[in-house]
Scaffold this active site. Sequence first.
Site, short mmCIF file in Angstrom:
data_model
loop_
_atom_site.label_atom_id
_atom_site.label_comp_id
_atom_site.label_asym_id
_atom_site.label_seq_id
_atom_site.Cartn_x
_atom_site.Cartn_y
_atom_site.Cartn_z
N ASP A 130 0.82 -1.21 0.00
CA ASP A 130 0.00 0.00 0.00
C ASP A 130 0.85 1.26 0.00
O ASP A 130 0.45 2.29 -0.56
CB ASP A 130 -0.97 0.00 1.18
CG ASP A 130 -0.26 0.02 2.52
OD1 ASP A 130 0.77 -0.64 2.65
OD2 ASP A 130 -0.74 0.69 3.45
N ASP A 177 2.05 -10.72 3.14
CA ASP A 177 1.27 -10.59 4.37
C ASP A 177 -0.23 -10.55 4.15
O ASP A 177 -0.98 -10.60 5.13
CB ASP A 177 1.70 -9.31 5.11
CG ASP A 177 3.20 -9.25 5.31
OD1 ASP A 177 3.71 -10.04 6.10
OD2 ASP A 177 3.86 -8.44 4.64
N GLU A 289 4.81 -12.19 14.96
CA GLU A 289 5.97 -11.41 15.36
C GLU A 289 5.60 -10.25 16.29
O GLU A 289 6.34 -9.93 17.23
CB GLU A 289 6.67 -10.86 14.11
CG GLU A 289 7.96 -10.13 14.37
CD GLU A 289 8.59 -9.64 13.08
OE1 GLU A 289 9.68 -9.06 13.15
OE2 GLU A 289 7.99 -9.84 12.00
N HIS A 323 13.02 -14.54 7.37
CA HIS A 323 12.91 -14.27 5.94
C HIS A 323 12.81 -15.52 5.08
O HIS A 323 12.70 -15.41 3.85
CB HIS A 323 14.09 -13.41 5.48
CG HIS A 323 13.92 -11.97 5.84
ND1 HIS A 323 14.11 -11.50 7.12
CD2 HIS A 323 13.54 -10.89 5.10
CE1 HIS A 323 13.88 -10.20 7.16
NE2 HIS A 323 13.54 -9.80 5.95
N GLN A 325 10.29 -17.12 4.89
CA GLN A 325 8.94 -17.01 4.34
C GLN A 325 8.94 -16.29 2.98
O GLN A 325 8.05 -16.52 2.17
CB GLN A 325 8.04 -16.23 5.30
CG GLN A 325 7.80 -16.92 6.61
CD GLN A 325 7.19 -16.01 7.66
OE1 GLN A 325 7.41 -16.16 8.83
NE2 GLN A 325 6.41 -15.02 7.22
N ARG A 592 15.51 -28.16 -26.37
CA ARG A 592 14.75 -29.38 -26.05
C ARG A 592 13.30 -29.03 -25.74
O ARG A 592 13.01 -28.02 -25.12
CB ARG A 592 15.39 -30.10 -24.86
CG ARG A 592 14.73 -31.39 -24.45
CD ARG A 592 15.64 -32.16 -23.52
NE ARG A 592 16.79 -32.70 -24.23
CZ ARG A 592 17.85 -33.24 -23.64
NH1 ARG A 592 17.92 -33.29 -22.32
NH2 ARG A 592 18.84 -33.72 -24.36
N GLY A 600 -6.50 -36.35 -14.87
CA GLY A 600 -7.69 -35.51 -14.97
C GLY A 600 -8.85 -36.14 -15.69
O GLY A 600 -9.89 -35.51 -15.85
N GLU A 655 -4.60 -36.70 -20.11
CA GLU A 655 -4.53 -38.14 -20.39
C GLU A 655 -5.60 -38.62 -21.37
O GLU A 655 -5.35 -39.52 -22.17
CB GLU A 655 -4.62 -38.94 -19.10
CG GLU A 655 -5.86 -38.69 -18.27
CD GLU A 655 -5.86 -39.45 -16.95
OE1 GLU A 655 -4.95 -40.28 -16.76
OE2 GLU A 655 -6.75 -39.22 -16.11
#
Length: 804
Positions: A130, A177, A289, A323, A325, A592, A600, A655
Amino acid sequence: SKHSDTAQHCKFDTKKIFFENLSGAGKAIAVLTSGGDAQGMNAAVRAVVRMGIYVGAKVYLIHEGYQGMVDGGENIKEATWEGVSSMLQVGGTVIGSARCKDFRSHEGRLKAAHNLVRHGITNLCVIGGDGSLTGANLFREEWSGLLAELVEQGLIEADAVQKYSALHIVGMVGSIDNDFCGTDMTIGTDSALHRIIEVVDAIMTTAQSHQRTFVLEVMEQRRRPLTPECSVCVCYLSYLALVSALACGADWVLIPEMPPEDGWEEKMCQKLSANRAGMKRLNIIIVAEGAIDRNNKPITTDYIKNLVVKNLGFDTRVTILGHVQRGGTPSAFDRILASRMGVEAVLALLETTANTPACVVSLCGNQSVRVPLMECVQTTQEVQKAMDQKRFEEAVKLRGRSFENNLKTYKLLAHRKPESELPTSNFNVAVLNVGAPAAGMNAAVRSAVRVGISEGHKMFAVNDGFEGFYKGQIKEIKWGDVGGWTGQGGSLLGTKRTLPAKHVEKIAEQMRKHNINALLVIGGFEALECLLQLYEARATFEEFCIPMCMLPATISNNVPGTDLSIGADTALNAIVETCDRIKQSASGTKRRVFIIETMGGYCGYLATVGGLAAGADAAYIYEEPFDIRDLQANVEHLTEKMKTSIQRGLVLRNENSSDNYTTDFIYQLYSEEGKGVFDCRKNVLGHMQQGGAPSPFDRNFGTKISAKAMQWLSQKLVETYRRGKDSCCLLGMRARALVFQPVVQLKDDTDFVHRIPKEQWWLKLRPLMKILAKYKTSYDVSDSGQVEHVIHSRPKDSDASVAM
């Protein structure tokens, strides 16, 4: 046409406005990342660059955030299509981010304006928090005045004021956050939750071995006070701590938005002791924290450790995540979210006018929306103000319905009321899993059992689905029996594909025997068929005239009536992680192309959305028929790309996408046609997509919808027991809300032969995937262009904020 982007087997709404009607010719767009880094920022940058280039705009990368904009020079470079390749899987931000004091001054913004005008840039995409977005809005408001000053100083020509008269701003929130009001999820939050849960899962094994208590400190967003007179010097927001506690079933969580009541120390120790007495070998306490008590006294991890050791004598250790995270590769969710937001940001910039307010591209449920930037900022600041002034309950409400519901759900599941305080319903509720196992099923069962007990019901677990039901594999399940289930993959209850139609008489007999008054079925397409069969059996057996609810749980995400299913996110992460490793295996080798087969059934969700998250060049699915000409066109497209600096290609195939164009056939075709340009490899992922620990998304999604389903069943038991025709429903995510839908109404929406819904929202993502892979295609923008107000962008009864 068979070769159009419109699906043949599933309805795909193509009315309306297509992207080719919009043009970015002559426009210059710049993208920057500012503030703290967040996993997924690179995916957003990539999407902005490629979508901008696709429509004919010039796109610039501004390195080092606002500092790079102020300094100019080599920090502002024109982007190329190939230059943003191989960015999807990289954490952080490759274009750099910096906190810039210069931009906070008028002189700094004047320099930034000069640098943008020199490159002809009047469209700015800002990815940050923000603070970064507020700075961008101020810059926009000052723009005309800044240009006038530059003319006075002789730095730009007078006609430049008219030519570059308005600066257009679109924001995307990149923050681990999830602290920004106006969006359900911010870029980076899901990845941060992955890091936290990985650590918690690892810690649980050693804690269980040694009967230890672990206190984990989760890093949170810190904010400075709004005014000098505020009594709290720093304000923290704690989404990560709360949601990770919900996802791992922590014994206790401490967050600043809702400080614990006085005497919490004794209550916490009593709960830890009771859990150990109930044969639980470990305890997990999660601390934000900035956790504080009601008197603004900090609650530290060392304080909690000493408290537990002194009062209980438990072996207690502290882990501070820090950190970690922010690190690591972005999750599938964050890649898809960032890609969708990046494309939407370019559309917003193309459609903006001189009078359009700066907006933020946000997520509401499962839809991208645009909300006024300053409305979001002001609401976010209201949260900070409420916390500074100790109005904690108001702060929780201001954080949004999602945060409030997460907190209520955690309290409901983690803190058992004494027997004397529980209501007495005299109802028996059975829960079972049906179909193939899906990660997150166990979290849903745990939630159902604990919410059911809290509602005063007696809960029964059925092993092995309806096969176990008619065999009498039914037993009561208690609160403590489901402890630790949230992080377990597969189905601890056992699950089978057996349908009840041939055994309704025996099932009815078992329901009479155990006096089952309500049924919660968790499973995939088979679960829907089971409920339809039980509904039809109501005419013969009164035992089935009870409230019944289904929760969609399948990796295929092929259940009608819901956009998302429990287990699909975990499967997507398995696909994306494998694709990352496969692509990395070609690093340093010759060019390649990899052909990857996904599961699925006939549903192409995993191939399509996995392809979008992994940066695939093509994804072959049943819903969009293809033939040899399409395959040849894809080979030629890859051949052209391989002549540039791009070294690797990725093609996914569902598949059951085609009986004849098998994975082997496509591999051989690509190998033959690519001779001399690239070689080819294939990989069938198989059941690895079905295994593993559930992702944070699936844990929380399963937990929250299961809690909602049990509360609905409780309501129906009182209102319509043995009477209600609408008491056999599926609870699913539909666009922006969780919705209960009678299963009989879903029959017309279902292709039972191929076991897929007739309408599938994710088909609209296929053109997006093709655009980002440099194909020319049409893109439906009929859902774009609407700016919504923050307070009106959320459904009144929606807690479905974890949707993709």
